[in-house]
Design an enzyme around this catalytic site. Structure first.
Site, PDB file in Angstrom:
ATOM      1  CG  ASP A   1      -1.948   1.102   1.121  1.00  8.81           C
ATOM      2  OD1 ASP A   1      -2.377   1.501   0.067  1.00  8.81           O
ATOM      3  OD2 ASP A   1      -2.797   1.194   2.211  1.00  8.81           O
TER       4      ASP A   1
ATOM      5  CG  HIS B   1       0.394   2.053  -9.462  1.00 10.71           C
ATOM      6  ND1 HIS B   1       0.120   1.635  -7.998  1.00 10.71           N
ATOM      7  CD2 HIS B   1      -0.570   2.588  -9.663  1.00 10.71           C
ATOM      8  CE1 HIS B   1      -0.945   2.108  -7.821  1.00 10.71           C
ATOM      9  NE2 HIS B   1      -1.472   2.645  -8.682  1.00 10.71           N
TER      10      HIS B   1
ATOM     11  CG  LEU C   1       9.558 -17.318  -3.356  1.00  4.63           C
ATOM     12  CD1 LEU C   1       8.992 -17.248  -2.014  1.00  4.63           C
ATOM     13  CD2 LEU C   1      10.159 -15.890  -3.737  1.00  4.63           C
TER      14      LEU C   1
HETATM   15  C1  FPP Z   1      -1.673   0.092  -3.552  1.00  5.96           C
HETATM   16  O1  FPP Z   1      -1.273   1.570  -3.483  1.00  5.96           O
HETATM   17  C2  FPP Z   1      -1.072  -0.540  -4.702  1.00  5.96           C
HETATM   18  C3  FPP Z   1      -1.739  -1.159  -5.758  1.00  5.96           C
HETATM   19  C4  FPP Z   1      -3.313  -0.947  -6.074  1.00  5.96           C
HETATM   20  C5  FPP Z   1      -1.011  -1.806  -6.790  1.00  5.96           C
HETATM   21  C6  FPP Z   1       0.315  -2.367  -6.541  1.00  5.96           C
HETATM   22  C7  FPP Z   1       1.081  -2.739  -7.760  1.00  5.96           C
HETATM   23  C8  FPP Z   1       2.257  -2.560  -7.918  1.00  5.96           C
HETATM   24  C9  FPP Z   1       3.393  -2.512  -6.738  1.00  5.96           C
HETATM   25  C10 FPP Z   1       2.706  -2.855  -9.355  1.00  5.96           C
HETATM   26  C11 FPP Z   1       3.652  -3.986  -9.722  1.00  5.96           C
HETATM   27  C12 FPP Z   1       3.257  -5.376  -9.000  1.00  5.96           C
HETATM   28  C13 FPP Z   1       3.639  -6.572  -9.564  1.00  5.96           C
HETATM   29  C14 FPP Z   1       3.256  -7.803  -8.871  1.00  5.96           C
HETATM   30  C15 FPP Z   1       4.172  -6.551 -10.871  1.00  5.96           C
HETATM   31  P1  FPP Z   1      -2.504   2.670  -3.631  1.00  5.96           P
HETATM   32  O2  FPP Z   1      -2.689   3.274  -5.154  1.00  5.96           O
HETATM   33  O3  FPP Z   1      -3.738   2.006  -2.972  1.00  5.96           O
HETATM   34  O4  FPP Z   1      -1.831   3.592  -2.797  1.00  5.96           O
HETATM   35  P2  FPP Z   1      -2.822   4.963  -1.961  1.00  5.96           P
HETATM   36  O5  FPP Z   1      -3.427   4.300  -0.877  1.00  5.96           O
HETATM   37  O6  FPP Z   1      -1.295   5.601  -1.398  1.00  5.96           O
HETATM   38  O7  FPP Z   1      -3.141   5.652  -2.761  1.00  5.96           O
END
Ligand code: FPP
Length: 256
Positions: free
Chosen positions: A21, A38, A132
């Site tokens: 997050d 991201h 893993l």
């Molecule tokens: C939450 O942050 C994160 C996500 C919804 C997406 C996670 C995806 C990645 C890290 C991209 C790569 C992943 C892989 C497996 C290749 P948020 O957008 O909810 O953040 P916020 O709460 O600060 O708005």
């Protein structure tokens, strides 16, 4: 001494799950578009996967895209899908080189057709790896998973292949997407939110929870090792008394 050195390698969690997050907040603090958060989160995924493989963790589950995330603006959903599937495709040779098996849980049929096809192809390419297991939760929510399991069990009852009196914890577990995995020993959530957010609700029954203020794009190997170190300082009682948690030889049973 680093956290990596402080970890007791004989008492590792078999399964670590992570709610990644804070990508959006990380980007906002720097004046960037959310997608940049991201994109930087990909580095943290790579670091964490390497960190887990280096010390011999068996399962690492990452909450990459929730059922609720489909409700984000189309522009962000499209960019996230492209980033997720593009990264998975790009990293598959490295996963193979490092004997990492890629697995996915969630409602994959909801992914755009091209993305689902590419993902399934990558899963196939790593299916025989024995190191893993990297589990991506994609289009996943726990209530979706439990509802699907209930439906499947009802169908079996209707068909006469399952007797309702025989339904146990194990029966339910065996109908979940995670059926062949141990339950997580440790759940990490980054970015300071103290919630489970519809993630592995059944499987987290006795999991140790670890929250950190660090935003996901800043999460590095030492952050991961710190979480494991702190997990090892806890006593897991599984509903029993502290005094009951010793073997016949008087050795502690916790964290096995
Ligand atoms: C939450 O942050 C994160 C996500 C919804 C997406 C996670 C995806 C990645 C890290 C991209 C790569 C992943 C892989 C497996 C290749 P948020 O957008 O909810 O953040 P916020 O709460 O600060 O708005």
């Amino acid at each position: 001494m680093t956290y990596k050195e402080k970890i007791d390698k004989s008492r590792l969690p078999a399964h670590v799950a992570i709610i990644m997050d804070g990508n959006g907040r990380w980007a906002k603090q720097r004046g960037y578009d959310r997608i940049v958060g991201h994109q930087n989160g990909v580095t943290s995924v790579r670091e964490t996967t390497e960190a887990a493989a280096e010390i011999g963790i068996k399962y690492l589950t990452l909450y990459a895209f929730s059922t609720e995330n489909w409700g984000r603006p189309k522009q962000e959903v499209d960019a996230l899908m492209e980033l997720l599937v593009g990264t998975i495709e790009k990293e598959t040779p490295t996963l193979n080189k490092n004997n990492v098996r890629l697995l996915a849980i969630g409602d994959l049929a909801r992914l755009p057709e091209g993305a689902e096809k590419k993902l399934r192809n990558c899963l196939k390419q790593t299916e025989n790896n024995t190191g893993l297991s990297l589990v991506l939760a994609l289009s996943y929510s726990s209530r979706w998973e439990i509802t699907a399991a209930v439906k499947a069990m009802c169908q079996e009852v209707k068909a006469g292949s399952l007797n309702p009196d025989d339904i146990s914890d194990e029966t339910v577990s065996s109908h979940l997407n995670t059926c062949n995995m141990p339950d997580p020993d440790l759940l990490i959530r980054t970015s300071g939110e103290l919630r489970i957010s519809n993630f592995l609700l059944w499987q987290l029954a006795y999991t140790e929870l670890y929250f950190t203020e660090t935003h996901w794009p800043d999460f590095r190997k030492e952050n991961f090792y710190q979480a494991i170190y702190e997990y090892q300082q806890r006593e897991r009682r599984f509903g029993k008394q502290s005094e009951q948690l010793t073997t016949e030889n008087g050795e502690p049973k916790n964290n096995l």
